[in-house]
Design a protein around this motif. Structure first.
Motif: not given
Length: 275
Positions: A6-13, A162-164, A197-204
């Motif tokens: 997950l970190s490998e795709v979210l950090q570039p995003a 320390g979550v990604d 930290t990259p943020l996530v939206i559930h229920g998108g």
């Protein structure tokens, strides 16, 4: 390509000003279609096995299916455990080759959520796997009400676990079948101001498409979970197929009719999260 964390795709995003779709999968047919869509768009993708999928199909089977799809894809594919609510699910997912887990301690008291999430993030990282957590509580349509994320608590949660990636509650709701009133962008900005930290939206699926695009390209929201929106295409296509072919009974023939509509719907979702 090999599976990505997950970190490998979210950090570039985050650096590139786009978000990655976390697509909720219920079987081989939809998961395969979503990977085909990601390849057509040249975009990374997160395949997710949530509690409903795991109740229907054992976690080791999901691990094998996701691994097969990811290792033969031409784009980075994250294989993600969604809403793992106990250590055993998270441990099995890591053993079965998932590249990312989400530990959901959102129903716990803050101190317990931090402690449990930190422990599972450490376990995941030791295995080379990413970890997502949730702070606040994202409710369910016609079910439990949401509890909004407090920005100060979010900053502490990110720092101490320390979550990604961090799922937040900002007006989003699981299982919405229509677009809702939109997310609280001021709260999102307040959270983003206190953590990197990259943020996530559930229920998108319940977020208006224009707002999804704006947040994906102009905020720290780097992952949108999309399930209901695509399941609606799945259900509508099956109904149309059976109505048009009343003598059709073969499972493979019925489910094969889903592929192209799901690919097109997933391509629209993925495209809507990019500049």
């Amino acid at each position: 390509m090999t599976r990505a964390t997950l970190s490998e795709v979210l950090q570039p995003a985050m650096a590139g000003g786009y978000a990655v779709a976390g697509v909720v999968c219920l079987g081989w047919e939809d998961a395969r279609a979503y990977v085909t869509a990601a390849e057509a768009e040249g975009a990374p993708l997160i395949l997710q096995a949530g509690p409903g999928a795991r109740a229907h199909t054992p976690l080791p089977v999901w691990g094998a299916m996701f691994r097969e799809l990811a290792e033969n894809a031409s784009v980075p594919i994250v294989t993600h455990l969604d809403h793992g609510t106990d250590e055993e699910d998270c441990r099995i997912a890591i053993e079965e080759g998932f590249s990312s887990i989400m530990y959901d301690g959102s129903r716990l008291a803050l101190e317990d959520n931090i402690a449990q999430t930190a422990r599972l993030a450490e376990m995941a990282h030791a295995a080379g796997v990413s970890c997502e957590g949730e702070i606040g509580f994202v409710g369910y349509a016609a079910g439990e009400a949401s509890r909004g994320t407090d920005p100060e608590e979010a900053a502490r949660f990110a720092r101490e676990t320390g979550v990604d990636a961090m799922a937040i509650s900002v007006g989003n709701t699981h299982l919405q079948t229509t677009a809702g009133d939109g997310l609280d962008e001021a709260r999102i900005a307040a959270i983003a101001a206190l953590t990197a930290t990259p943020l996530v939206i559930h229920g998108g699926s319940g977020v208006p498409h224009e707002q999804r695009h704006r947040l994906a390209t102009g905020s720290s929201v780097c992952k949108f979970n999309i399930g209901t929106e695509l399941r609606q295409i799945f259900g509508a296509t099956i109904r149309q197929t059976l109505a048009a072919n009343p003598d059709m009974y073969d499972r493979i023939g019925i489910l094969s009719s889903l592929h192209d509509p799901l690919v097109q719907a997933a391509r629209t979702v993925i495209r809507g999260l990019r500049p």
